[in-house]
Motif scaffolding. Structure first.
Motif, PDB file in Angstrom:
ATOM      1  N   ASP A  67       0.621  -1.323  -0.664  1.00 51.31           N
ATOM      2  CA  ASP A  67       0.172   0.168  -0.029  1.00 51.31           C
ATOM      3  C   ASP A  67       1.219   0.970   0.217  1.00 51.31           C
ATOM      4  N   PHE A  68       2.206   1.744   0.734  1.00 51.03           N
ATOM      5  CA  PHE A  68       2.738   2.617   0.806  1.00 51.03           C
ATOM      6  C   PHE A  68       3.516   2.860  -0.682  1.00 51.03           C
ATOM      7  N   SER A  69       4.102   1.965  -1.316  1.00 50.35           N
ATOM      8  CA  SER A  69       4.667   1.849  -2.443  1.00 50.35           C
ATOM      9  C   SER A  69       3.940   2.332  -3.534  1.00 50.35           C
ATOM     10  N   GLU A  70       2.686   1.879  -3.875  1.00 56.13           N
ATOM     11  CA  GLU A  70       1.531   2.656  -4.398  1.00 56.13           C
ATOM     12  C   GLU A  70       1.100   4.108  -4.718  1.00 56.13           C
ATOM     13  N   ARG A  71       1.235   3.688  -2.860  1.00 57.29           N
ATOM     14  CA  ARG A  71       0.808   5.843  -2.770  1.00 57.29           C
ATOM     15  C   ARG A  71       2.118   6.852  -3.119  1.00 57.29           C
ATOM     16  N   LEU A  72       2.739   6.393  -2.952  1.00 53.86           N
ATOM     17  CA  LEU A  72       4.097   6.792  -3.285  1.00 53.86           C
ATOM     18  C   LEU A  72       4.438   6.957  -4.677  1.00 53.86           C
ATOM     19  N   ILE A  73       3.524   5.928  -5.244  1.00 47.66           N
ATOM     20  CA  ILE A  73       3.651   6.050  -7.153  1.00 47.66           C
ATOM     21  C   ILE A  73       2.981   7.411  -7.462  1.00 47.66           C
ATOM     22  N   ASN A  74       1.531   6.852  -6.467  1.00 45.56           N
ATOM     23  CA  ASN A  74       0.482   8.013  -6.738  1.00 45.56           C
ATOM     24  C   ASN A  74       0.655   9.534  -6.307  1.00 45.56           C
ATOM     25  N   LEU A  75       1.718   9.773  -5.413  1.00 42.51           N
ATOM     26  CA  LEU A  75       2.460  10.837  -5.635  1.00 42.51           C
ATOM     27  C   LEU A  75       3.850  11.322  -5.978  1.00 42.51           C
ATOM     28  N   GLY A  76       3.935  10.750  -6.662  1.00 44.07           N
ATOM     29  CA  GLY A  76       5.107  10.833  -7.885  1.00 44.07           C
ATOM     30  C   GLY A  76       6.356  10.898  -7.508  1.00 44.07           C
ATOM     31  N   TRP A  77       6.719  10.519  -6.451  1.00 42.69           N
ATOM     32  CA  TRP A  77       7.787  10.240  -5.462  1.00 42.69           C
ATOM     33  C   TRP A  77       8.598   9.226  -6.003  1.00 42.69           C
ATOM     34  N   PRO A  78       9.926   8.725  -6.175  1.00 47.06           N
ATOM     35  CA  PRO A  78      11.005   8.487  -7.006  1.00 47.06           C
ATOM     36  C   PRO A  78      11.253   6.913  -6.092  1.00 47.06           C
ATOM     37  N   LEU A  79      11.429   6.163  -6.867  1.00 49.78           N
ATOM     38  CA  LEU A  79      11.671   4.280  -6.192  1.00 49.78           C
ATOM     39  C   LEU A  79      13.018   5.051  -5.212  1.00 49.78           C
ATOM     40  N   SER A  80      13.775   6.267  -5.807  1.00 43.04           N
ATOM     41  CA  SER A  80      15.699   6.100  -4.795  1.00 43.04           C
ATOM     42  C   SER A  80      15.350   6.196  -3.099  1.00 43.04           C
ATOM     43  N   TYR A  81      14.156   7.774  -2.725  1.00 41.28           N
ATOM     44  CA  TYR A  81      13.273   7.483  -2.042  1.00 41.28           C
ATOM     45  C   TYR A  81      13.717   6.245  -0.795  1.00 41.28           C
ATOM     46  N   LEU A  82      12.612   5.389  -1.415  1.00 40.73           N
ATOM     47  CA  LEU A  82      12.306   4.302  -0.913  1.00 40.73           C
ATOM     48  C   LEU A  82      13.776   3.670  -0.004  1.00 40.73           C
ATOM     49  N   THR A  83      14.455   3.400  -1.364  1.00 41.31           N
ATOM     50  CA  THR A  83      15.690   2.687  -1.680  1.00 41.31           C
ATOM     51  C   THR A  83      17.001   3.790  -0.505  1.00 41.31           C
ATOM     52  N   ASP A  84      16.757   4.528  -0.489  1.00 45.14           N
ATOM     53  CA  ASP A  84      17.616   5.819   0.398  1.00 45.14           C
ATOM     54  C   ASP A  84      16.740   5.793   1.729  1.00 45.14           C
ATOM     55  N   GLY A  85      15.985   5.983   2.084  1.00 50.02           N
ATOM     56  CA  GLY A  85      15.464   5.522   3.473  1.00 50.02           C
ATOM     57  C   GLY A  85      15.348   3.888   4.035  1.00 50.02           C
ATOM     58  N   MET A  86      16.286   3.253   3.232  1.00 47.73           N
ATOM     59  CA  MET A  86      15.849   1.890   3.464  1.00 47.73           C
ATOM     60  C   MET A  86      17.517   1.634   4.214  1.00 47.73           C
ATOM     61  N   GLN A  87      17.950   2.112   3.408  1.00 45.32           N
ATOM     62  CA  GLN A  87      19.910   2.231   3.843  1.00 45.32           C
ATOM     63  C   GLN A  87      20.278   2.784   5.497  1.00 45.32           C
ATOM     64  N   VAL A  88      19.058   3.842   5.273  1.00 45.74           N
ATOM     65  CA  VAL A  88      19.895   4.744   6.484  1.00 45.74           C
ATOM     66  C   VAL A  88      18.605   4.340   6.929  1.00 45.74           C
ATOM     67  N   PHE A  89      17.242   3.747   6.775  1.00 41.03           N
ATOM     68  CA  PHE A  89      17.201   2.596   8.981  1.00 41.03           C
ATOM     69  C   PHE A  89      18.221   1.085   8.853  1.00 41.03           C
ATOM     70  N   ARG A  90      18.992   1.451   8.112  1.00 43.06           N
ATOM     71  CA  ARG A  90      19.994  -0.704   7.886  1.00 43.06           C
ATOM     72  C   ARG A  90      21.264   0.420   9.092  1.00 43.06           C
ATOM     73  N   ARG A  91      21.168   1.552   8.447  1.00 44.43           N
ATOM     74  CA  ARG A  91      23.112   2.271   9.385  1.00 44.43           C
ATOM     75  C   ARG A  91      22.217   2.255  10.689  1.00 44.43           C
ATOM     76  N   VAL A  92      20.880   2.804  10.825  1.00 46.69           N
ATOM     77  CA  VAL A  92      21.169   3.648  12.101  1.00 46.69           C
ATOM     78  C   VAL A  92      20.497   2.353  12.938  1.00 46.69           C
ATOM     79  N   VAL A  93      19.670   2.194  12.741  1.00 44.34           N
ATOM     80  CA  VAL A  93      19.374   0.089  13.350  1.00 44.34           C
ATOM     81  C   VAL A  93      20.856  -0.443  13.380  1.00 44.34           C
ATOM     82  N   THR A  94      21.478  -0.677  13.049  1.00 46.99           N
ATOM     83  CA  THR A  94      22.971  -1.137  12.940  1.00 46.99           C
ATOM     84  C   THR A  94      23.959  -0.197  14.224  1.00 46.99           C
ATOM     85  N   ASP A  95      24.070   0.618  14.244  1.00 43.49           N
ATOM     86  CA  ASP A  95      24.986   1.854  15.029  1.00 43.49           C
ATOM     87  C   ASP A  95      24.002   1.707  16.093  1.00 43.49           C
ATOM     88  N   PHE A  96      22.449   1.632  16.445  1.00 42.50           N
ATOM     89  CA  PHE A  96      22.362   1.560  17.717  1.00 42.50           C
ATOM     90  C   PHE A  96      22.427   1.081  18.428  1.00 42.50           C
TER      91      PHE A  96
END
Length: 289
Positions: A67-96
């Protein structure tokens, strides 16, 4: 150990979310988010991180990801927003997680990385696949819609139809024009078809060849084509290229082409003119009523 790490992440989700939001907000200046309002960006970020934690807590991939992916498409946001956000999450969780341990050795570090990757990678794959699939579906629907509008055949009078062409004509579109033209001629029982190229920016050898082929195909099924909308620069190009359009009539405007079509179907436009006396009588009769 895996369950313990998961409990650490879930129990400290507020702290991790805060760290994640702070880092993601630094990306606000990126080209694809620079025009987005702060409120929209923040609400979407919070929804994103909540979807991530929902998938981790449920020990499986949540339908919220789709549902979230479809909503981003409707908003016109690029795929890089998802991949960048997940990489940030990976780094933050690992450091924490690493900061929660008093002693860190290579085995523990590797185990943390492996566990975090096990959470993050399936989510990334699901988001990317869903985003790509939804995007391809939308593009496919748009392509079909454009094809339906790219070569319409419009009946304007009994036995007379018009096909207005707009934009560049390539091989694929030329095939569609041919199909629509032949189907429409039979469907509308057209004797004359006006092909209007006013909106075609360039007429080269290939475009002219496709038009000639279409006109010849129409002739073979018992109808005639008139090419209209030939601007002076187009006429000069056709002459310079040595293209022979002598097999079917050509006109500079749709108006002149339509007049020719009427003549070919044994009709003509006649102007009617009422004299002043007749008009005054008509007005008086209306006033009396």
């Amino acid at each position: 150990m895996d369950e313990r790490l998961k409990n650490v992440v879930v129990e400290h989700s507020d702290d991790i979310v805060k760290m994640w939001l702070e880092e993601v907000n630094t990306h606000k200046k990126n080209e694809y988010t620079s025009t987005i309002s702060d409120e929209m960006f923040e609400s979407t970020n919070r929804e994103f991180v909540n979807v991530i934690f929902s998938s981790i807590e449920k020990q499986g991939l949540s339908s919220d990801l789709d549902d979230f992916s479809e909503r981003l498409i409707n908003l016109g946001w690029p795929l890089s927003y998802l991949t960048d956000g997940m990489q940030v999450f990976r780094r933050v969780v690992t450091d924490f997680i690493l900061k929660q341990s008093d002693k860190i050795d290579s085995d523990y570090f590797s185990e943390v990385l492996r566990k975090v990757d096990g959470w993050v990678d399936p989510i990334i794959n699901r988001l990317v696949n869903e985003y790509s699939g939804s995007w391809e579906h939308i593009v496919s629907l748009q392509r079909v819609a454009l094809q339906e509008l790219s070569a319409p055949l419009i009946p304007v009078m009994e036995n007379i139809t018009i096909m207005p062409l707009i934009g560049t004509i390539d091989t694929e579109r030329a095939k569609l024009i041919m199909e629509n033209l032949l189907d429409g001629v039979i469907k509308h029982n057209a004797e004359v078809v006006l092909i209007d190229i006013t909106g075609v920016p360039v007429v080269d050898t290939m475009v002219a060849h496709h038009i000639i082929q279409a006109a010849e195909a129409v002739r073979l099924i018992g109808s005639r084509c008139i090419l209209v909308g030939i601007r002076p620069e187009i006429a000069q190009t056709i002459v310079n290229l040595g293209i022979d359009l002598g097999k079917f009539p050509t006109k500079s405007s749709l108006r002149k082409g339509f007049q020719t079509a009427l003549e070919l179907t044994n009709r003509r436009i006649e102007e009617t003119q009422n004299n002043d006396e007749d008009i005054e009588k008509l007005i008086d009769s209306l006033d009396r009523e």
